[in-house]
Motif scaffolding. Structure first.
Motif, PDB file in Angstrom:
ATOM      1  N   THR A  50       0.838  -1.205   0.000  1.00 22.09           N
ATOM      2  CA  THR A  50       0.000   0.000   0.000  1.00 22.09           C
ATOM      3  C   THR A  50       0.875   1.258   0.000  1.00 22.09           C
ATOM      4  OG1 THR A  50      -0.179  -0.166   2.393  1.00 22.09           O
ATOM      5  CG2 THR A  50      -1.977  -1.108   1.104  1.00 22.09           C
ATOM      6  N   GLU A  51       0.279   2.328  -0.470  1.00 25.11           N
ATOM      7  CA  GLU A  51       1.078   3.531  -0.767  1.00 25.11           C
ATOM      8  C   GLU A  51       1.786   4.141   0.443  1.00 25.11           C
ATOM      9  OE1 GLU A  51      -1.381   6.462  -2.550  1.00 25.11           O
ATOM     10  OE2 GLU A  51      -2.778   6.573  -0.881  1.00 25.11           O
ATOM     11  N   GLY A  52       1.215   3.963   1.648  1.00 25.64           N
ATOM     12  CA  GLY A  52       1.822   4.562   2.848  1.00 25.64           C
ATOM     13  C   GLY A  52       3.209   4.020   3.149  1.00 25.64           C
ATOM     14  N   ILE A  53       3.518   2.796   2.689  1.00 23.56           N
ATOM     15  CA  ILE A  53       4.851   2.233   2.972  1.00 23.56           C
ATOM     16  C   ILE A  53       5.631   1.898   1.692  1.00 23.56           C
ATOM     17  CG2 ILE A  53       4.407   1.338   5.296  1.00 23.56           C
ATOM     18  CD1 ILE A  53       3.930  -1.451   3.982  1.00 23.56           C
ATOM     19  N   ALA A  54       4.984   2.101   0.534  1.00 27.23           N
ATOM     20  CA  ALA A  54       5.633   1.681  -0.719  1.00 27.23           C
ATOM     21  C   ALA A  54       6.994   2.355  -0.904  1.00 27.23           C
ATOM     22  CB  ALA A  54       4.721   1.966  -1.904  1.00 27.23           C
ATOM     23  N   ASP A  55       7.087   3.642  -0.538  1.00 24.27           N
ATOM     24  CA  ASP A  55       8.354   4.339  -0.743  1.00 24.27           C
ATOM     25  C   ASP A  55       9.392   4.002   0.326  1.00 24.27           C
ATOM     26  OD1 ASP A  55       7.388   5.483  -3.031  1.00 24.27           O
ATOM     27  OD2 ASP A  55       6.595   7.260  -1.993  1.00 24.27           O
ATOM     28  N   SER A  56       8.948   3.426   1.423  1.00 31.33           N
ATOM     29  CA  SER A  56       9.904   3.029   2.487  1.00 31.33           C
ATOM     30  C   SER A  56      10.432   1.629   2.235  1.00 31.33           C
ATOM     31  CB  SER A  56       9.225   2.990   3.858  1.00 31.33           C
ATOM     32  OG  SER A  56       8.292   3.985   3.994  1.00 31.33           O
ATOM     33  N   PHE A  57       9.867   0.962   1.220  1.00 27.57           N
ATOM     34  CA  PHE A  57      10.227  -0.438   0.980  1.00 27.57           C
ATOM     35  C   PHE A  57      11.335  -0.565  -0.068  1.00 27.57           C
ATOM     36  CE2 PHE A  57       9.712  -4.332  -1.537  1.00 27.57           C
ATOM     37  CZ  PHE A  57       9.876  -5.281  -0.539  1.00 27.57           C
ATOM     38  N   SER A  58      12.294  -1.456   0.184  1.00 30.59           N
ATOM     39  CA  SER A  58      13.295  -1.790  -0.852  1.00 30.59           C
ATOM     40  C   SER A  58      13.329  -3.292  -1.017  1.00 30.59           C
ATOM     41  CB  SER A  58      14.701  -1.390  -0.451  1.00 30.59           C
ATOM     42  OG  SER A  58      14.747  -0.113   0.008  1.00 30.59           O
ATOM     43  N   LEU A  59      13.251  -3.723  -2.256  1.00 30.74           N
ATOM     44  CA  LEU A  59      13.346  -5.150  -2.561  1.00 30.74           C
ATOM     45  C   LEU A  59      14.826  -5.545  -2.515  1.00 30.74           C
ATOM     46  CD1 LEU A  59      11.384  -7.447  -3.464  1.00 30.74           C
ATOM     47  CD2 LEU A  59      11.957  -6.867  -5.821  1.00 30.74           C
ATOM     48  N   SER A  60      15.128  -6.665  -1.847  1.00 28.37           N
ATOM     49  CA  SER A  60      16.539  -7.087  -1.738  1.00 28.37           C
ATOM     50  C   SER A  60      17.044  -7.576  -3.091  1.00 28.37           C
ATOM     51  CB  SER A  60      16.679  -8.216  -0.723  1.00 28.37           C
ATOM     52  OG  SER A  60      16.149  -7.832   0.507  1.00 28.37           O
ATOM     53  N   GLU A  61      18.342  -7.532  -3.234  1.00 31.12           N
ATOM     54  CA  GLU A  61      18.961  -7.994  -4.477  1.00 31.12           C
ATOM     55  C   GLU A  61      18.678  -9.480  -4.680  1.00 31.12           C
ATOM     56  OE1 GLU A  61      23.343  -7.780  -6.012  1.00 31.12           O
ATOM     57  OE2 GLU A  61      22.920  -6.110  -4.646  1.00 31.12           O
ATOM     58  N   GLY A  62      18.395  -9.873  -5.900  1.00 35.92           N
ATOM     59  CA  GLY A  62      18.176 -11.286  -6.193  1.00 35.92           C
ATOM     60  C   GLY A  62      16.709 -11.700  -6.138  1.00 35.92           C
ATOM     61  N   TYR A  63      15.812 -10.760  -5.759  1.00 31.46           N
ATOM     62  CA  TYR A  63      14.373 -11.090  -5.732  1.00 31.46           C
ATOM     63  C   TYR A  63      13.693 -10.371  -6.896  1.00 31.46           C
ATOM     64  CZ  TYR A  63      15.068 -13.137  -1.156  1.00 31.46           C
ATOM     65  OH  TYR A  63      15.494 -13.931  -0.137  1.00 31.46           O
ATOM     66  N   ASP A  64      12.965 -11.163  -7.714  1.00 27.20           N
ATOM     67  CA  ASP A  64      12.352 -10.524  -8.881  1.00 27.20           C
ATOM     68  C   ASP A  64      10.829 -10.456  -8.716  1.00 27.20           C
ATOM     69  OD1 ASP A  64      11.819 -13.153  -9.015  1.00 27.20           O
ATOM     70  OD2 ASP A  64      12.297 -13.419 -11.155  1.00 27.20           O
ATOM     71  N   TYR A  65      10.378 -10.136  -7.510  1.00 26.33           N
ATOM     72  CA  TYR A  65       8.934 -10.041  -7.281  1.00 26.33           C
ATOM     73  C   TYR A  65       8.344  -8.897  -8.117  1.00 26.33           C
ATOM     74  CZ  TYR A  65       9.867 -12.748  -2.983  1.00 26.33           C
ATOM     75  OH  TYR A  65      10.251 -13.682  -2.072  1.00 26.33           O
ATOM     76  N   THR A  66       7.084  -9.072  -8.489  1.00 28.05           N
ATOM     77  CA  THR A  66       6.364  -7.975  -9.129  1.00 28.05           C
ATOM     78  C   THR A  66       5.737  -7.139  -8.021  1.00 28.05           C
ATOM     79  OG1 THR A  66       5.834  -9.502 -10.900  1.00 28.05           O
ATOM     80  CG2 THR A  66       4.543  -7.455 -10.820  1.00 28.05           C
ATOM     81  N   VAL A  67       6.196  -5.905  -7.906  1.00 28.07           N
ATOM     82  CA  VAL A  67       5.683  -5.066  -6.819  1.00 28.07           C
ATOM     83  C   VAL A  67       4.461  -4.291  -7.325  1.00 28.07           C
ATOM     84  CG1 VAL A  67       6.248  -3.214  -5.186  1.00 28.07           C
ATOM     85  CG2 VAL A  67       7.994  -4.915  -5.804  1.00 28.07           C
ATOM     86  N   VAL A  68       3.319  -4.542  -6.701  1.00 28.14           N
ATOM     87  CA  VAL A  68       2.070  -3.891  -7.114  1.00 28.14           C
ATOM     88  C   VAL A  68       1.696  -2.866  -6.050  1.00 28.14           C
ATOM     89  CG1 VAL A  68      -0.351  -4.288  -7.765  1.00 28.14           C
ATOM     90  CG2 VAL A  68       1.364  -6.111  -8.129  1.00 28.14           C
ATOM     91  N   ARG A  69       1.676  -1.603  -6.475  1.00 31.41           N
ATOM     92  CA  ARG A  69       1.395  -0.524  -5.522  1.00 31.41           C
ATOM     93  C   ARG A  69      -0.113  -0.324  -5.404  1.00 31.41           C
ATOM     94  NH1 ARG A  69       4.929   4.357  -4.564  1.00 31.41           N
ATOM     95  NH2 ARG A  69       3.576   5.867  -3.577  1.00 31.41           N
ATOM     96  N   ILE A  70      -0.606  -0.279  -4.191  1.00 33.87           N
ATOM     97  CA  ILE A  70      -2.044  -0.097  -3.988  1.00 33.87           C
ATOM     98  C   ILE A  70      -2.294   1.287  -3.415  1.00 33.87           C
ATOM     99  CG2 ILE A  70      -4.037  -0.932  -2.664  1.00 33.87           C
ATOM    100  CD1 ILE A  70      -2.752  -3.722  -2.928  1.00 33.87           C
ATOM    101  N   THR A  71      -3.092   2.056  -4.147  1.00 35.25           N
ATOM    102  CA  THR A  71      -3.359   3.420  -3.675  1.00 35.25           C
ATOM    103  C   THR A  71      -4.690   3.433  -2.943  1.00 35.25           C
ATOM    104  OG1 THR A  71      -4.263   3.832  -5.861  1.00 35.25           O
ATOM    105  CG2 THR A  71      -2.047   4.637  -5.457  1.00 35.25           C
ATOM    106  N   LYS A  72      -4.856   4.446  -2.134  1.00 39.45           N
ATOM    107  CA  LYS A  72      -6.076   4.544  -1.307  1.00 39.45           C
ATOM    108  C   LYS A  72      -7.294   4.797  -2.166  1.00 39.45           C
ATOM    109  CE  LYS A  72      -7.368   4.183   2.864  1.00 39.45           C
ATOM    110  NZ  LYS A  72      -6.877   3.308   3.882  1.00 39.45           N
TER     111      LYS A  72
END
Ligand code: AMP
Ligand code: MG
Length: 349
Positions: free
Chosen positions: A327-349
C-alpha cells in the motif's frame, strides 16, 4: 579532623562523583543487546540511550510474565486455567480482561477472519502439541460449534472471564502486538531511547539510528526465513508479519498445512498467500491484522484497506505467484533485496 583530612575527604568525594558521571555516560553509550525465548519464539532487543539496560530488563520481564499468563500449556497460566474452567468464571490478572476486550473488538472489526476462540480447532490439527494430523470434516464441524469469540464474557471490574463449556481461547494472534504496545508506552515516557524491539515477527523500531537515520526492518523470505526479501525504513510504528512458514506440516496427502486457520472453514488457510506484513501505530492491531489479512488474502485485504475501518494501517502481502502487493503509505519506504524478482504492485487509497 584537621583541615588536611577534610581536604582529602572532599577530594575523594569529588573523584568518586567524577567516576559515577563517567560510568553513567559510558553506560548510556553502550547498547543493551539481548535475545531471549518467550511466547514460543525468540525475541530480541537492541536499545541505545540513557537507562537502556533498565528498560531492556523491564521489557524482557514483561514478555516473560505475559508468556506465562497467556500460555495455553502451562497449568500456572491464566489462559490455561480459563481453558480448563469447564464453564466457570475464573479470576485472572487484571491485564487479561483488557486484552480480551481489545482482541474481541478486533475480531469484530476484521469481518470473521480473526477469532481468538479457535484453540480446539488448532488443537485438532495438532498445532498446539506438534502432533500433526488431518481431522475429518465431521470433527472440524463439531469443533467449530464450540468457537465464537462473542460468547466470551468479560467482567473487568471483578477481573474475571467466563468461557462457555468446551470453548478454549488462544491469544497467540495478538499477544506479541500487545507486548509491542507495552514497550511503546515505556519508550514514550523516556527521552533519548532508540533501537529495535523485536517480539518475534512483531517489531517496534524507536527513535533514530545514530540520532539521524530511520531504522531498517527486514521482512523474512518465506522460502528461506534466514533471509529478507525486502526491508522497510521507518520508525515508531509496529511492523507485524504473519507467515505460513512459521509453523506448518506436510500431510500424508503431500499438502502443506499452515498454523493460520480460517475461522469459517476450520481449516488451515490455503489461498496462495505466503506472508503478510502490517504497519500500524497500534501493536495489537498490527498483530491482529497480519493474521486476519493472511486469512483474507490480498483481494479481500485490499477491500478491507479501502473500507477505512478500524486503525489506519499499511500492508505488504506476498503471494505464491511472486506478487508483492504494497500500500502507498509504505511503498516508498520499501526496498526489494537484491536477487528477488517479485512484481511489486502498488495499492493506492
Ligand atoms: P500470528 O503469528 O500473529 O499470525 O498468529 C498465529 C497464531 O494465532 C496461530 O499460531 C494460532 O495460535 C492463532 N490463530 C491461527 N489462526 C487464527 C485466526 N484466524 N484467528 C485468531 N487466531 C488464530
Ligand atoms: Mg498476529
Amino acid at each position: 579532623m584537621d583541615s588536611g583530612d577534610i581536604m582529602k575527604k572532599w577530594l575523594a568525594l569529588f573523584l568518586a562523583a567524577i567516576c559515577v558521571i563517567l560510568l553513567s555516560s559510558c553506560a548510556s553509550s553502550f547498547p543493551s543487546e539481548r535475545s531471549f525465548f518467550a511466547m514460543d519464539t525468540y525475541m530480541s532487543l537492541k536499545l541505545y540511550g540513557k537507562g537502556n539496560a533498565v528498560i531492556a530488563n523491564a521489557i524482557q520481564g514483561d514478555a516473560e510474565f505475559f508468556s506465562l499468563l497467556l500460555s495455553v500449556t502451562d497449568e500456572n497460566g491464566d489462559i490455561y486455567r480459563l481453558n480448563h474452567a469447564d464453564g466457570e468464571a475464573i479470576t485472572v490478572d487484571s491485564n487479561i480482561p483488557l486484552m480480551i476486550e481489545e482482541a474481541k473488538a478486533l475480531c469484530e472489526e476484521l469481518d470473521g477472519s480473526l477469532d481468538i476462540s479457535l484453540y480446539p480447532v488448532s488443537s485438532a490439527w495438532g498445532f498446539t502439541t506438534d502432533s500433526y494430523r488431518i481431522p475429518t470434516q465431521e470433527e472440524i464441524d463439531e469443533l467449530l460449534k464450540l468457537t465464537g469469540y462473542r460468547n466470551i464474557t468479560v467482567d473487568s471490574e471483578q477481573s474475571a472471564v467466563t468461557l462457555p463449556k468446551g470453548m478454549m481461547i488462544d491469544l497467540g494472534a495478538v499477544a506479541k502486538g500487545w507486548l509491542a504496545d507495552r514497550a511503546k508506552a515505556i519508550f514514550e515516557n523516556r527521552e533519548n531511547i532508540s533501537g529495535i524491539a523485536d517480539f518475534g515477527g512483531t517489531i517496534l523500531p524507536w527513535g533514530l539510528k545514530e540520532g539521524k537515520e530511520l531504522w531498517t526492518v527486514g521482512i523474512q523470505d518465506p522460502a528461506d526465513p534466514s533471509s529478507y526479501f525486502g526491508t522497510l525504513s521507518l520508525t515508531e510504528k509496529v511492523i507485524s508479519t504473519s507467515g505460513g512458514y512459521e509453523r506448518y506440516f506436510i500431510g500424508e496427502d503431500g499438502k502443506k498445512y499452515i498454523h493460520i486457520i480460517d475461522p469459517q472453514t476450520g481449516c488451515p488457510v490455503d489461498n496462495g498467500t505466503l506472508s503478510v506484513t502490517v504497519v500500524c501505530d497500534s501493536g495489537i492491531a498490527a498483530d491482529a491484522m497480519s493474521t486476519a489479512l493472511f486469512v483474507m488474502g490480498h483481494e479481500k485485504a485490499t477491500e478491507y484497506y479501502h473500507s477505512d475501518k478500524g486503525y489506519p494501517f499499511d500492508f505488504a502481502i506476498l503471494d505464491d505467484q511472486n506478487n508483492l502487493y504494497i500500500t502507498e503509505g509504505i511503498a516508498d519506504s520499501f526496498s526489494l533485496s537484491e536477487g528477488y524478482d517479485y512484481t511489486v504492485v502498488r495499492i493506492t487509497k
